[in-house]
Scaffold this motif. Structure first.
Motif, PDB file in Angstrom:
ATOM      1  N   GLU A 122      -2.965  -7.509   7.465  1.00 14.21           N
ATOM      2  CA  GLU A 122      -4.414  -7.399   7.633  1.00 14.21           C
ATOM      3  C   GLU A 122      -4.747  -6.534   8.852  1.00 14.21           C
ATOM      4  O   GLU A 122      -5.636  -5.678   8.797  1.00 14.21           O
ATOM      5  CB  GLU A 122      -5.041  -8.786   7.783  1.00 14.21           C
ATOM      6  CG  GLU A 122      -6.545  -8.730   7.897  1.00 14.21           C
ATOM      7  CD  GLU A 122      -7.179 -10.106   8.003  1.00 14.21           C
ATOM      8  OE1 GLU A 122      -8.419 -10.162   7.947  1.00 14.21           O
ATOM      9  OE2 GLU A 122      -6.454 -11.118   8.155  1.00 14.21           O
ATOM     10  N   GLU A 125      -4.095  -2.898   7.864  1.00 15.35           N
ATOM     11  CA  GLU A 125      -5.056  -2.372   6.896  1.00 15.35           C
ATOM     12  C   GLU A 125      -6.448  -2.196   7.487  1.00 15.35           C
ATOM     13  O   GLU A 125      -7.188  -1.298   7.095  1.00 15.35           O
ATOM     14  CB  GLU A 125      -5.085  -3.266   5.659  1.00 15.35           C
ATOM     15  CG  GLU A 125      -3.789  -3.164   4.859  1.00 15.35           C
ATOM     16  CD  GLU A 125      -3.667  -4.186   3.742  1.00 15.35           C
ATOM     17  OE1 GLU A 125      -4.649  -4.895   3.434  1.00 15.35           O
ATOM     18  OE2 GLU A 125      -2.551  -4.297   3.173  1.00 15.35           O
ATOM     19  N   LYS A 126      -6.822  -3.038   8.455  1.00 15.23           N
ATOM     20  CA  LYS A 126      -8.142  -2.932   9.068  1.00 15.23           C
ATOM     21  C   LYS A 126      -8.134  -2.136  10.371  1.00 15.23           C
ATOM     22  O   LYS A 126      -9.190  -1.764  10.862  1.00 15.23           O
ATOM     23  CB  LYS A 126      -8.710  -4.328   9.325  1.00 15.23           C
ATOM     24  CG  LYS A 126      -9.062  -5.066   8.054  1.00 15.23           C
ATOM     25  CD  LYS A 126      -9.646  -6.421   8.344  1.00 15.23           C
ATOM     26  CE  LYS A 126     -10.042  -7.111   7.056  1.00 15.23           C
ATOM     27  NZ  LYS A 126     -10.580  -8.462   7.295  1.00 15.23           N
TER      28      LYS A 126
END
Length: 134
Positions: A122, A125-126
């Motif tokens: 996460e 990806e962010k």
């Protein structure tokens, strides 16, 4: 190239999470041989993934990045260490485990690795992927 690299890395995230699930399901069934095979597959995917990120992406992070390169590198090191711990743990077990308590204990003990994988993916990806692509 970066868009293709990022797309490939995202697919690897999915593959690693699926492999982690296979390892956990094998432990739940008491099939330690299959859990070892899934762990080995996870290790191979992780090694390829980390190498690609560290050579192609992390080195390109700017100083204003949401998370510094040190954060990603530290998480990579932690993931590698945890995977190695699982290698050692599963090698000490017989090929099949019948006792439900032991199977449950293995499943419970695997949660920190799963959670770190999910959290790390996460973050990438962010953070990393967005910053490098932008």
């Amino acid at each position: 190239m970066t868009a293709n690299t990022i797309a490939h890395l995202c697919k690897q995230h999915d593959a690693m999470l699926q492999t982690m699930q296979r390892m956990r399901l094998a432990m739940l069934a008491g099939d330690i041989t299959s859990a070892r095979a899934a762990r080995d597959a996870l290790h191979a995917l992780q090694a390829e993934h980390i190498a690609a990120e560290e050579s192609d992406l992390i080195s390109r992070l700017g100083t204003s990045a949401r998370w510094s390169a040190k954060v990603y590198l530290a998480e990579h090191a932690k993931l590698a260490a945890m995977t190695e711990e699982w290698r050692a743990r599963l090698e000490r077990l017989p090929a099949h485990t019948v006792e439900p308590e032991r199977r449950l204990a293995l499943l419970d003990a695997s949660l920190p690795l799963q959670h770190l994988l999910e959290h790390h993916f996460e973050r990438e990806e962010k953070g990393l992927f967005v910053e490098i692509a932008g």
